[in-house]
Design a protein around this motif. Structure first.
Motif, PDB file in Angstrom:
ATOM      1  N   GLY A  81      -2.629  -6.201 -10.860  1.00 28.98           N
ATOM      2  CA  GLY A  81      -3.233  -7.583 -10.906  1.00 28.98           C
ATOM      3  C   GLY A  81      -2.411  -8.406  -9.742  1.00 28.98           C
ATOM      4  O   GLY A  81      -3.148  -9.227  -9.097  1.00 28.98           O
ATOM      5  N   GLY A  82      -1.046  -8.130  -9.390  1.00 34.41           N
ATOM      6  CA  GLY A  82      -0.533  -8.604  -8.231  1.00 34.41           C
ATOM      7  C   GLY A  82      -1.344  -8.324  -7.074  1.00 34.41           C
ATOM      8  O   GLY A  82      -1.303  -9.253  -6.186  1.00 34.41           O
ATOM      9  N   ALA A  83      -1.842  -7.002  -6.969  1.00 39.96           N
ATOM     10  CA  ALA A  83      -2.284  -6.682  -5.631  1.00 39.96           C
ATOM     11  C   ALA A  83      -3.730  -7.190  -5.459  1.00 39.96           C
ATOM     12  O   ALA A  83      -3.965  -7.616  -4.529  1.00 39.96           O
ATOM     13  CB  ALA A  83      -2.273  -5.141  -5.536  1.00 39.96           C
ATOM     14  N   LEU A  84      -4.408  -7.510  -6.724  1.00 36.96           N
ATOM     15  CA  LEU A  84      -5.560  -7.800  -6.447  1.00 36.96           C
ATOM     16  C   LEU A  84      -5.610  -9.277  -6.329  1.00 36.96           C
ATOM     17  O   LEU A  84      -6.628  -9.952  -5.783  1.00 36.96           O
ATOM     18  CB  LEU A  84      -6.652  -7.527  -7.840  1.00 36.96           C
ATOM     19  N   THR A  85      -4.720 -10.010  -6.885  1.00 36.94           N
ATOM     20  CA  THR A  85      -4.627 -11.546  -6.379  1.00 36.94           C
ATOM     21  C   THR A  85      -3.749 -11.776  -5.367  1.00 36.94           C
ATOM     22  O   THR A  85      -3.207 -12.860  -4.936  1.00 36.94           O
ATOM     23  CB  THR A  85      -4.024 -12.298  -7.649  1.00 36.94           C
ATOM     24  N   LEU A  86      -3.329 -10.766  -4.621  1.00 33.34           N
ATOM     25  CA  LEU A  86      -2.509 -11.059  -3.130  1.00 33.34           C
ATOM     26  C   LEU A  86      -1.014 -11.553  -3.571  1.00 33.34           C
ATOM     27  O   LEU A  86      -0.586 -12.114  -2.925  1.00 33.34           O
ATOM     28  CB  LEU A  86      -3.168 -11.599  -2.163  1.00 33.34           C
ATOM     29  N   ASP A  87      -0.564 -11.342  -4.719  1.00 27.38           N
ATOM     30  CA  ASP A  87       0.743 -11.770  -4.904  1.00 27.38           C
ATOM     31  C   ASP A  87       1.772 -10.359  -5.024  1.00 27.38           C
ATOM     32  O   ASP A  87       1.608  -9.527  -5.681  1.00 27.38           O
ATOM     33  CB  ASP A  87       0.658 -12.257  -6.791  1.00 27.38           C
TER      34      ASP A  87
END
Length: 172
Positions: A81-87
């Motif tokens: 989820g962090g990777a997909l939202t660039l977090d």
């Protein structure tokens, strides 16, 4: 005639959709393999961060803060989820600074280098390709094809090292 053209267009679009879906599945599988490989490493991240002299309570608190006490599936889904939202989270080695803030200034230089390299590469490739087409089956064409074959066969780190040596000499 028109129906045949539409069928071809639909086949092309279907091919493109299949390729994009296959690319997405491949990226997902690679992310699972990379995550599993990092989890399989024998080291303990909390122990590495705090050092050998850390107390068990400190280690447990850091594991909880980093989310290492949660199930692997939950850890993976949080990471994905962090990777997909660039977090990209916070750096543990740079006084809890955001990773995006650390990468941001360097990203501009990398993009500039990528753009210049791409422009140069496309220009040289088109010129060499046109010359090889004009002088087909000549010794220069065969030499160019042989050099391209050797360059493609070499690992990137070897080519990179050779280019650094070549461009760092007094001649260039």
């Amino acid at each position: 005639m028109l129906a045949a053209g539409r069928r071809r267009a639909l086949r092309r679009h279907g091919w493109l959709v299949r390729r994009l879906a296959l690319g997405a599945v491949t990226l997902f599988l690679v992310s699972v393999v990379v995550f599993a490989a990092t989890q399989a490493l024998p080291s303990d991240p909390a122990q590495s961060i705090l050092g050998r002299g850390a107390q068990p309570e400190q280690l447990e608190a850091l594991r909880q803060q980093l989310g290492l006490d949660r199930p692997l599936v939950t850890q993976y889904l949080d990471w994905l989820g962090g990777a997909l939202t660039l977090d990209m989270g916070n750096s543990l080695s740079a006084s809890n600074t955001s990773v995006a803030d650390l990468i941001g200034p360097r990203l501009e230089n990398s993009a500039l280098l990528l753009g210049i390299t791409g422009l140069l590469l496309v220009t040289v490739s088109v010129v060499v390709g046109v010359l090889c087409a004009l002088y087909r089956d000549s010794p220069a064409d065969h030499a160019t094809q042989g050099a391209a074959l050797v360059a493609n066969a070499l690992p990137e780190f070897v080519v990179g090292t050779l280019l650094v040596i070549m461009f760092s000499t007094v001649v260039l």
